[in-house]
Design an enzyme around this catalytic site. Structure first.
Site, PDB file in Angstrom:
ATOM      1  N   ASP A  74       9.107   2.567   1.179  1.00 35.51           N
ATOM      2  CA  ASP A  74       7.958   3.261   1.750  1.00 35.51           C
ATOM      3  C   ASP A  74       7.962   2.936   3.243  1.00 35.51           C
ATOM      4  OD1 ASP A  74       5.520   4.042   2.735  1.00 35.51           O
ATOM      5  OD2 ASP A  74       4.357   3.300   1.015  1.00 35.51           O
ATOM      6  N   PHE A 129       0.865  -1.190   0.000  1.00 42.16           N
ATOM      7  CA  PHE A 129       0.000   0.000   0.000  1.00 42.16           C
ATOM      8  C   PHE A 129       0.891   1.225   0.000  1.00 42.16           C
ATOM      9  CE2 PHE A 129      -2.320   3.440   2.093  1.00 42.16           C
ATOM     10  CZ  PHE A 129      -3.438   3.500   1.293  1.00 42.16           C
ATOM     11  N   LYS A 154       3.236   9.587   8.435  1.00 49.54           N
ATOM     12  CA  LYS A 154       2.544   9.185   9.671  1.00 49.54           C
ATOM     13  C   LYS A 154       3.152   9.700  10.989  1.00 49.54           C
ATOM     14  CE  LYS A 154      -0.529   5.807   7.858  1.00 49.54           C
ATOM     15  NZ  LYS A 154      -0.301   5.199   6.551  1.00 49.54           N
TER      16      LYS A 154
HETATM   17  C1  LIG Z   1      -0.623   5.482   5.157  1.00 59.95           C
HETATM   18  C2  LIG Z   1       0.311   4.990   4.156  1.00 59.95           C
HETATM   19  C3  LIG Z   1       0.478   5.649   2.926  1.00 59.95           C
HETATM   20  C4  LIG Z   1      -0.364   6.836   2.511  1.00 59.95           C
HETATM   21  O1  LIG Z   1      -0.248   7.919   3.374  1.00 59.95           O
HETATM   22  P1  LIG Z   1      -1.361   9.081   3.295  1.00 59.95           P
HETATM   23  O2  LIG Z   1      -0.869  10.090   4.294  1.00 59.95           O
HETATM   24  O3  LIG Z   1      -2.662   8.461   3.643  1.00 59.95           O
HETATM   25  O4  LIG Z   1      -1.341   9.609   1.925  1.00 59.95           O
HETATM   26  C5  LIG Z   1       1.422   5.163   2.060  1.00 59.95           C
HETATM   27  N1  LIG Z   1       2.174   4.092   2.354  1.00 59.95           N
HETATM   28  C6  LIG Z   1       2.045   3.441   3.522  1.00 59.95           C
HETATM   29  C7  LIG Z   1       2.925   2.275   3.819  1.00 59.95           C
HETATM   30  C8  LIG Z   1       1.107   3.851   4.454  1.00 59.95           C
HETATM   31  O5  LIG Z   1       0.952   3.170   5.592  1.00 59.95           O
END
Ligand SMILES: *Cc1c(COP(=O)(O)O)cnc(C)c1O
Length: 410
Positions: free
Chosen positions: A223, A138, A252
Site C-alpha cells: 500500500d 491503514f 493520493k
Molecule cells: C489514505 C490512505 C488510504 C485510503 O485512501 P482513500 O483515498 O481515503 O480511500 C489507504 N492506505 C493508505 C496508506 C492511505 O494513506
C-alpha cells in the site's frame, strides 16, 4: 411565520464522522492556503499527502481546464486513450505490467485484495484467501480495507470481522513466518506506515518478506497510497529496499487533489482478472486521466526527487534540533523523506492547534504523532519557515505542559 427559520448550519446535514478543525480555506497557491479573509497558512499536510505538487499547480490547472472543455466521461465500455497513456507511464516507472484505475485509495486496495485472491483461484488453489496485514496499518475505509488493517476502532460496530484476514505484529518477522500457511493468499503492508505514525519498515525486513513470499507462493501487496509517488524521495518507497511487490495500490499524490487511484500488478499476479471480474463506472475516466498524466509527468522528474531528499534532510536535521531543545515535547522522529512523523510527549491534537495558531498546518497520526506531509515542491525557505513555526508551537506546548505544576507550586 416561524416555519421559515434560518437555514441550518451546513454541518448539521453532514454525517458526523469528522472532527473538523474550525477553519475553512478559499484558495491555495503552492505551499500556502488562504482563508476568505486572506490569511495565509503554510500547508505542511497537503490535504493528507495529496497535493504533492502544491496547490493550483499551473500544469494541473491547465490539464483540468483543457479536458473539462473536451470530454469528461465515457465509461470503460470504450477505450480511453489517456488511461492507456497513464498505464504506460506507471508501468514504465515501476515493477508492474498492468494497472486498474480507481477513484480513491481504498478502491485500489479493494482491487489489490481481489486480484490476490483471484490469482490463487485461477491457479487452482481457491483455499488461499487469507490476507495478512499488520497492526498500526491503514488501508482505507471499505469493509475489506478495515479488515485488512485489523484496527479494532475502525471495525467496531460494523458486524463481525470478515473471514480471511489476519493481523500480524509490526516488525516481527518470526511471528509473520509462523502465520504464513496453506491458506495464505497475500501479505499487505505500507513500506512506510502513514496514519499509524510514520513507522518505516527496515529495508532488510522488506527483502526478507519478499523472500518469504517467493518461498511460499504468497503474493506481496504494497500500500503506497501515502508513501508512494515521490514522497520518500524515490518515486516509490519500495525502491529504497529494492524489494518490489506483486501488487501495489497508489492514490493520493497521483491526481494532486483530483480523486484518482490505481492498482498496479505484474501480469502474473493479475492472471485471474479477466473480463467481468472487476470494474468501475468512473475509474480512469478522461477527466481524471488528463490530470493524472500531467501529475505523473512532473512526479517522475529526477530533479524533483533530489529536491525532496534535500528538503527532507534539512527538516529532519532541524526537527532533531527541536527534540534537543524541547525534550519535554518532542520524543522521536520517524518516517522517510517528506513523510515525517514527530512523536510527542504532549497531546498531538493540542500541538496541531498550537501549530495552527502559528498558521502552520500539520497532520495528526497514530501513537501520538504529528506528521509533516508538505507538498514535494516545498522550498528550503518555506521549510525554514515551517521550523520557526514549529519551534513556537513547541514553546506553547512546553508552557502548557508546565502550567499545572506551576499552579500547584503557587
Ligand atoms: C489514505 C490512505 C488510504 C485510503 O485512501 P482513500 O483515498 O481515503 O480511500 C489507504 N492506505 C493508505 C496508506 C492511505 O494513506
Amino acid at each position: 411565520m416561524a416555519e421559515t427559520s434560518a437555514p441550518p448550519v451546513p454541518s448539521d446535514h453532514i454525517m458526523g464522522v469528522y472532527a473538523r478543525a474550525p477553519l475553512a480555506f478559499e484558495r491555495g497557491e503552492g505551499s500556502y492556503l488562504y482563508t476568505e479573509q486572506g490569511e495565509a497558512y503554510l500547508d505542511c499536510m497537503a490535504g493528507i499527502a495529496v497535493t504533492a505538487l502544491g496547490h493550483s499547480h499551473p500544469k494541473l490547472v491547465a490539464a483540468v481546464k483543457e479536458q473539462a472543455e473536451k470530454l469528461w466521461h465515457t465509461s470503460n465500455i470504450f477505450r480511453i486513450p489517456n488511461q492507456e497513456k497513464l498505464a504506460g507511464m506507471l508501468t514504465a516507472h515501476s515493477f508492474a505490467d498492468v494497472c486498474f484505475m480507481t477513484n480513491s485509495g481504498t478502491e485500489a486496495i479493494e482491487c489489490a485484495i481481489k486480484t490476490a485472491r483471484k490469482y490463487h483461484w485461477a491457479k487452482g488453489q481457491p483455499e488461499r484467501i487469507d490476507i495478512i496485514g499488520f497492526d498500526g496499518s491503514f488501508h482505507g475505509r471499505t469493509l475489506a480495507a478495515v479488515n485488512a488493517s485489523g484496527n479494532a476502532s475502525y471495525l467496531e460496530g460494523f458486524g463481525p470481522p470478515m473471514p480471511g484476514f489476519v493481523t500480524a505484529p509490526f516488525g516481527d518477522l518470526d511471528a509473520l513466518k509462523a502465520l504464513v500457511g496453506p491458506t495464505t493468499a497475500a501479505i499487505i503492508l505500507e513500506p512506510v506506515q502513514g496514519e499509524g505514525g510514520a513507522r518505516s519498515w527496515p529495508d532488510a525486513d522488506l527483502r526478507a518478506i519478499r523472500q518469504l513470499c517467493d518461498e511460499t507462493g504468497t503474493l506481496l501487496i504494497y500500500d503506497e497510497i501515502q508513501c508512494g509517488l515521490g514522497r520518500t524521495g524515490r518515486l516509490y518507497a519500495y525502491e529504497w529496499a529494492d524489494a518490489p511487490p506483486d501488487i501495489m495500490a497508489i492514490a493520493k499524490a497521483l491526481g494532486g487533489g483530483f480523486p484518482v487511484g490505481a492498482c498496479l500488478a505484474t501480469a502474473e499476479a493479475a492472471r485471474g482478472m479477466t473480463p467481468g471480474s472487476h470494474g468501475s463506472t468512473y475509474g480512469g475516466n478522461p477527466l481524471a486521466m488528463a490530470v493524472a498524466v500531467a501529475s505523473v509527468e512532473e512526479l517522475v522528474k529526477p530533479e524533483l526527487m533530489a529536491h525532496v531528499r534535500e528538503v527532507a534532510g534539512y527538516l529532519n536535521q532541524q526537527i532533531a534540533g527541536l527534540k534537543d531543545r524541547y525534550p519535554d515535547v518532542v520524543l522521536d522522529i520517524r518516517g522517510k523523506g517528506l513523510l515525517i512523523g514527530v512523536k510527542l510527549a504532549t497531546p498531538n491534537r493540542e500541538f496541531m492547534q498550537h501549530a495552527r495558531d502559528q498558521h502552520l498546518l500539520l497532520a495528526g497520526g497514530g501513537d501520538n504523532c504529528v506528521r509533516l506531509l508538505p507538498p514535494l515542491t516545498l522550498s528550503l525557505e518555506e521549510a525554514r519557515e515551517a521550523i520557526e513555526k514549529m519551534e513556537r508551537a513547541c514553546q506553547a506546548a512546553q508552557a502548557e505542559a508546565k502550567a499545572p505544576k506551576d499552579t500547584v507550586g503557587a
